[in-house]
Design a protein around this motif. Structure first.
Motif, PDB file in Angstrom:
ATOM      1  N   ASN A  79      87.815 105.993 -30.146  1.00  0.00           N
ATOM      2  CA  ASN A  79      88.415 107.235 -29.652  1.00  0.00           C
ATOM      3  C   ASN A  79      87.346 108.277 -29.333  1.00  0.00           C
ATOM      4  OD1 ASN A  79      91.069 106.318 -29.768  1.00  0.00           O
ATOM      5  ND2 ASN A  79      91.357 107.002 -31.875  1.00  0.00           N
ATOM      6  N   ALA A 121      85.602 107.242 -26.047  1.00  0.00           N
ATOM      7  CA  ALA A 121      86.452 107.598 -24.915  1.00  0.00           C
ATOM      8  C   ALA A 121      86.466 109.105 -24.675  1.00  0.00           C
ATOM      9  CB  ALA A 121      87.874 107.088 -25.163  1.00  0.00           C
ATOM     10  N   ARG A 122      86.446 109.879 -25.746  1.00  0.00           N
ATOM     11  CA  ARG A 122      86.506 111.344 -25.600  1.00  0.00           C
ATOM     12  C   ARG A 122      85.272 111.904 -24.904  1.00  0.00           C
ATOM     13  NH1 ARG A 122      84.437 115.616 -28.049  1.00  0.00           N
ATOM     14  NH2 ARG A 122      83.436 114.414 -29.713  1.00  0.00           N
ATOM     15  N   LEU A 162      83.198 110.360 -22.925  1.00  0.00           N
ATOM     16  CA  LEU A 162      82.974 109.814 -21.588  1.00  0.00           C
ATOM     17  C   LEU A 162      83.703 110.655 -20.546  1.00  0.00           C
ATOM     18  CD1 LEU A 162      83.277 105.921 -21.915  1.00  0.00           C
ATOM     19  CD2 LEU A 162      81.283 107.204 -21.083  1.00  0.00           C
ATOM     20  N   PRO A 180      85.590 111.080 -16.894  1.00  0.00           N
ATOM     21  CA  PRO A 180      86.415 110.168 -16.096  1.00  0.00           C
ATOM     22  C   PRO A 180      85.531 109.322 -15.176  1.00  0.00           C
ATOM     23  CG  PRO A 180      87.436 112.330 -16.188  1.00  0.00           C
ATOM     24  CD  PRO A 180      86.083 112.476 -16.832  1.00  0.00           C
ATOM     25  N   TYR A 202      81.049 102.718 -20.932  1.00  0.00           N
ATOM     26  CA  TYR A 202      80.437 102.335 -22.212  1.00  0.00           C
ATOM     27  C   TYR A 202      79.889 100.931 -22.056  1.00  0.00           C
ATOM     28  CZ  TYR A 202      80.065 100.973 -27.156  1.00  0.00           C
ATOM     29  OH  TYR A 202      79.608 100.528 -28.379  1.00  0.00           O
ATOM     30  N   LEU A 214      90.499 102.941 -22.658  1.00  0.00           N
ATOM     31  CA  LEU A 214      89.434 102.432 -21.809  1.00  0.00           C
ATOM     32  C   LEU A 214      89.841 101.100 -21.186  1.00  0.00           C
ATOM     33  CD1 LEU A 214      86.351 103.131 -24.137  1.00  0.00           C
ATOM     34  CD2 LEU A 214      87.238 104.575 -22.274  1.00  0.00           C
ATOM     35  N   ARG A 234      85.336 101.066 -19.210  1.00  0.00           N
ATOM     36  CA  ARG A 234      85.289 102.223 -18.320  1.00  0.00           C
ATOM     37  C   ARG A 234      86.476 103.149 -18.594  1.00  0.00           C
ATOM     38  NH1 ARG A 234      84.832  99.709 -13.345  1.00  0.00           N
ATOM     39  NH2 ARG A 234      82.611  99.553 -13.837  1.00  0.00           N
ATOM     40  N   ARG A 235      86.189 104.451 -18.575  1.00  0.00           N
ATOM     41  CA  ARG A 235      87.276 105.435 -18.670  1.00  0.00           C
ATOM     42  C   ARG A 235      87.877 105.621 -17.274  1.00  0.00           C
ATOM     43  NH1 ARG A 235      87.163 111.782 -20.800  1.00  0.00           N
ATOM     44  NH2 ARG A 235      89.264 112.254 -20.054  1.00  0.00           N
TER      45      ARG A 235
END
Length: 253
Positions: free
Chosen positions: A127, A130-131, A133, A135, A139, A182, A250-251
């Motif tokens: 989490n 993801a936060r 990253l 848009p 990763y 993600l 990827r986000r």
């Protein structure tokens, strides 16, 4: 001249363990490398990024080994001796090193990076990755897989339950990444041959990778170490198999 059991132990016990430089093993232990070439892939992604974060950088050795870094590059590390080593190595390359306890939250704003990388994380906070990253951000990481070097730790600990051996399964990483929102675009796994040519390399490895045999000390396991020393002397290298997987997530935009 062959060194004795006690001489090999003394050498391994007195060798510093900070950082992730494994050059001490040269000529004495070998590990097959994954076919994908993580450092090369990381360098390619770094060349296209504008802001990058390397989580759990260790002594900074992998990050320092790529040709160029983005204009903004930050590395985090929890272990104080590694923070010092990484700072010395990375600051001259324009990389900021942040001491971080490896617990949520990461000390960065939302969407701060278009690339997050990590090699062999102890923990993965999906989490938080993801936060931070942005848009469309990526990763890219190489994780330790299930039952990595099981032959070695089970030599000291005995057979381990399946739930312990499978805790780092790549399917768990896929599920964690997707649960954090993600999209997993690449996931590859390999098992790789690992050889220890003398008992000193076993001791140093277990001192450096402290979670392999929790609470390991030479005194605690001296009898088993002597048995393994004699086995290596009689039969040749102790062989284990490490597990590695590459994951790229990827986000969404």
């Amino acid at each position: 001249m062959n060194r004795s059991f006690d001489q090999l132990l003394d050498e391994a016990v007195n060798e510093p363990t900070e950082g992730w430089d494994f050059s001490w093993f040269e000529g004495r232990a070998t590990e097959q490398r994954p076919s994908w070439g993580y450092q090369r892939l990381m360098g390619e992604r770094m060349a296209r990024a504008t802001a990058a974060l390397d989580i759990q950088t260790g002594g900074g050795e992998v990050l320092a080994g790529i040709p160029a870094h983005p204009p903004l590059t930050v590395a985090t590390e929890a272990y104080p001796p590694n923070v010092t080593k990484a700072t010395r190595l990375l600051h001259p390359r324009g990389v900021a090193v942040v001491a971080d306890p490896d617990e949520p939250p990461l000390p960065f704003a939302d969407a701060a990076f278009d690339l997050v990388v990590c090699r062999h994380p102890v923990t993965v906070w999906w989490n938080e990755i993801a936060r931070v990253l942005a848009p469309g951000g990526t990763y890219l990481a190489q994780h330790v897989g299930p039952s990595s070097a099981a032959e070695l730790y089970e030599y000291f600990l005995g057979p381990q339950p399946d739930e312990n051996n499978n805790v780092r399964h790549p399917d768990h990483d896929r599920a964690g990444a997707e649960a954090a929102g993600l999209e997993v675009v690449d996931l590859r796994a390999e098992r790789l041959r690992l050889e220890f040519h003398d008992i000193g390399t076993v001791v140093y490895f277990l001192r450096k990778v402290v979670w392999m045999v929790p609470g390991f000390t030479v005194d605690k396991y001296r009898d088993r170490l002597r048995e393994l020393h004699e086995q290596i002397e009689d039969q040749g290298p102790f062989v284990a198999h490490s597990a590695r997987h590459l994951i790229e997530a990827r986000r969404p935009e």
